[in-house]
Design an enzyme around this catalytic site. Structure first.
Site, mmCIF file in Angstrom:
data_model
loop_
_atom_site.group_PDB
_atom_site.id
_atom_site.type_symbol
_atom_site.label_atom_id
_atom_site.label_comp_id
_atom_site.label_asym_id
_atom_site.label_seq_id
_atom_site.Cartn_x
_atom_site.Cartn_y
_atom_site.Cartn_z
ATOM 1 N N ASP A 87 4.483 36.223 -21.602
ATOM 2 C CA ASP A 87 5.675 36.077 -21.196
ATOM 3 C C ASP A 87 5.548 36.446 -19.570
ATOM 4 O OD1 ASP A 87 7.929 35.271 -20.064
ATOM 5 O OD2 ASP A 87 9.258 36.975 -21.328
ATOM 6 N N ASP A 279 7.159 31.702 -14.525
ATOM 7 C CA ASP A 279 7.563 32.146 -15.703
ATOM 8 C C ASP A 279 6.901 31.322 -16.922
ATOM 9 O OD1 ASP A 279 8.687 33.512 -18.017
ATOM 10 O OD2 ASP A 279 10.726 33.076 -17.230
#
Ligand SMILES: *[C@@H]1O[C@H](CO)[C@@H](O)[C@H](O)[C@H]1NC(C)=O
Ligand SMILES: *[C@@H]1O[C@H](CO)[C@@H](O)[C@H](O)[C@H]1NC(C)=O
Ligand SMILES: *[C@@H]1O[C@H](CO)[C@@H](O)[C@H](O)[C@H]1NC(C)=O
Length: 490
Positions: A87, A279
């Site tokens: 992440d 992201d």
């Protein structure tokens, strides 16, 4: 007094929602999976340690459609293996340290002789979930890449709600962004800072997210992560770099968006209102409302296919019978990013396959169904997994820049439009496209706010009630709740 309380309450609710929606994992596309190519070439990068036998790093990322990409780590001594979500939109390394019905394994701190408990409690709330745990450190290896270990901060999750996903096969999350957004505060050194400095590799990692593309098995996502340098076999052509303008999230600048070569023609600050981040933990391409409206309008104008408004809002799927999706009738989208040399820009060419993500509607086996993968955001633009899947993305932290190149796996799977990186183009806007935090006199603002609070308290009551209902609904209907798409992180 009651008015003031209501106002504060309202502020809490309003402020809370966007904050938690910044990172979020994944409702990744239910796409057909790719086969695992087992290439055995050696990576063209500096070995972490000459004495270490390195496993092949290719295809070291896995995942289930809708649940993100994960990588295997080994933790402690003797080593315990866990899978963690990769992440780039958060900065905590957090792993289950207690059994949970949805996970098969966890990190047992008692069984690691090298674990050091710091005794500090930490909790991270998300839009629809949270976890609680405590901090400590241990020796951790990115075992899918190398056996070399580093002592890193670990948040051991003891309690969670709506965090783990049954069947996802991951037991934690690897936040790869900067310390500024780490919990409980920026003094907690993030994983990659510790890892890169202790293993003496270059401060770089790269991600090739490949989606799931094999027609036979639609159950797996695949991809490759490298650390310390680039893998030449994962991309072709030139790498174009954009500067990281602030090291918290991976914040960069979009200077333009085009649909079939026609610019949306917005003031370029709108694209970055109030930031643009890269992201891997977000599924979609998320954009501010103004940009979303312009983008949908332009896409709708460019396609002869009749598309219902509900498709664009994400509440309806579009389906075609197997292999008849008319890709050629949907426009390409180009995202222009500011180049390192800020008098230039480069373009990411996005195919319709990226902004229309394949989903399993659970009913009609023969149909190919899609969900619109561009969604609105109240916290800036997010270049999420659907965009990253078209490219080889280089997180060059050392040089404070992010590189994009044509990805070998996107090329293998291309139909009609192959995602590619084009440029450079001249960019001559000296005023700049970055969002500037407006200068404000806080005292004046507060006075205005309180005045407004007393005036509006009564008309805002129904809104509060709506928000509350929406919130409750959201917890039941993850897919179409108030702040959908945001399954996991902060
Ligand atoms: C590295 O890990 C592999 C298994 O992935 C193992 O066979 C090998 O012995 C390890 N090497 C070292 C130096 O620990
Ligand atoms: C998790 O999913 C599996 C298979 O889908 C199911 O058999 C099992 O009961 C589920 N576990 C829990 C705790 O819900
Ligand atoms: C340059 O950027 C400013 C601020 O975003 C914007 O108002 C202006 O229209 C831009 N000019 C050009 C030529 O794109």
């Amino acid at each position: 007094m009651a008015t003031l309380f209501l106002f504060i309450l309202l502020q809490l609710v309003v402020l809370q929602l966007p904050t938690v929606s910044d990172g979020e994992v994944l409702t990744i596309p239910m796409r057909k999976a790719r086969s695992v190519v087992n290439r055995s070439q050696n990576l063209n990068r500096v070995p972490l340690s000459p004495t270490t036998e390195e496993p092949s790093t290719e295809n070291n990322l896995r995942g289930k459609p809708g649940q993100g990409y994960y990588i295997e780590l080994s933790m402690g001594a003797p080593p315990q293996s866990v899978n963690v979500l990769v992440d780039t939109g958060s900065s905590n390394f957090a792993v289950a340290s207690a059994p949970h019905p949805f996970i098969a394994r966890y990190f047992n701190t008692d069984k690691s002789s090298t674990y050091i408990n710091s005794g500090i409690a930490v909790d991270v709330p998300y839009t629809q979930g949270r976890w609680d745990g405590y901090l400590g450190t241990d020796l951790v290896a990115l075992s899918a890449i190398s056996n070399v270990t580093a002592r890193v901060n670990i948040a051991s999750i003891t309690k969670s709600e709506n965090f783990f996903i049954n069947g996802s096969n991951w037991e934690g999350i690897l936040g790869l962004a900067y310390d500024e957004i780490a919990r409980p505060d920026s003094s907690l050194t993030p994983f990659f800072d510790s890892y890169a400095s202790q293993t003496a590799i270059d401060d770089i990692f790269t991600l090739q997210l490949c989606g799931s593309t094999d027609k036979v098995d639609s159950s797996e996502l695949g991809g490759t992560m490298t650390v310390g340098g680039l893998d030449d076999t994962l991309y072709s052509g030139e790498v174009f770099y954009t500067s990281i303008i602030k090291e918290w999230y991976y914040e960069i600048i979009i200077v333009d968006i085009e649909v079939d070569d026609i610019s949306l023609n917005l003031d370029c600050k709108e694209y970055n209102f109030d930031k643009t981040i890269v992201d891997s933990g977000t599924t979609n391409f998320r954009v501010p409302v103004k940009v979303f409206d312009a983008l949908v309008h332009a896409i709708d104008d460019a396609t002869p296919v009749e598309v219902s408004p509900e498709f664009y809002t994400g509440t309806e799927l579009m389906c075609w019978s197997d292999d008849t999706t008319p890709w050629e009738h949907f426009p390409s989208v180009k995202i222009s990013l500011l180049a390192e040399d800020s008098s230039q820009s480069f373009k990411l060419l996005i195919s319709p396959k990226q902004y229309m993500r394949k989903v399993d509607d659970g009913t009609s086996e023969a149909d190919d169904c899609y969900k619109f993968a561009i969604t609105t955001s109240s916290s800036g633009s997010v270049i999420g997994a659907v965009i990253m899947e078209g490219f080889y993305v280089i997180f060059d932290r050392h040089n404070k820049r992010i590189g994009f190149a044509a990805s070998t796996c996107a090329e293998r799977e291309a139909t009609y439009v192959t995602p590619q990186v084009m440029g450079p183009y001249p960019h001559n806007n000296s005023t700049g496209c970055a969002y500037e935090v407006p200068e404000s006199n806080e005292t004046t603002l507060m006075a205005v706010a309180y005045a407004m609070a007393s005036i509006c308290a009564i008309c805002m009551l129904p809104l509060l009630v709506m928000l509350f209902q929406c919130y409750r609904k959201g917890s039941k209907e993850k897919k179409y709740g108030c702040d959908s798409e945001n399954l996991v992180h902060q």
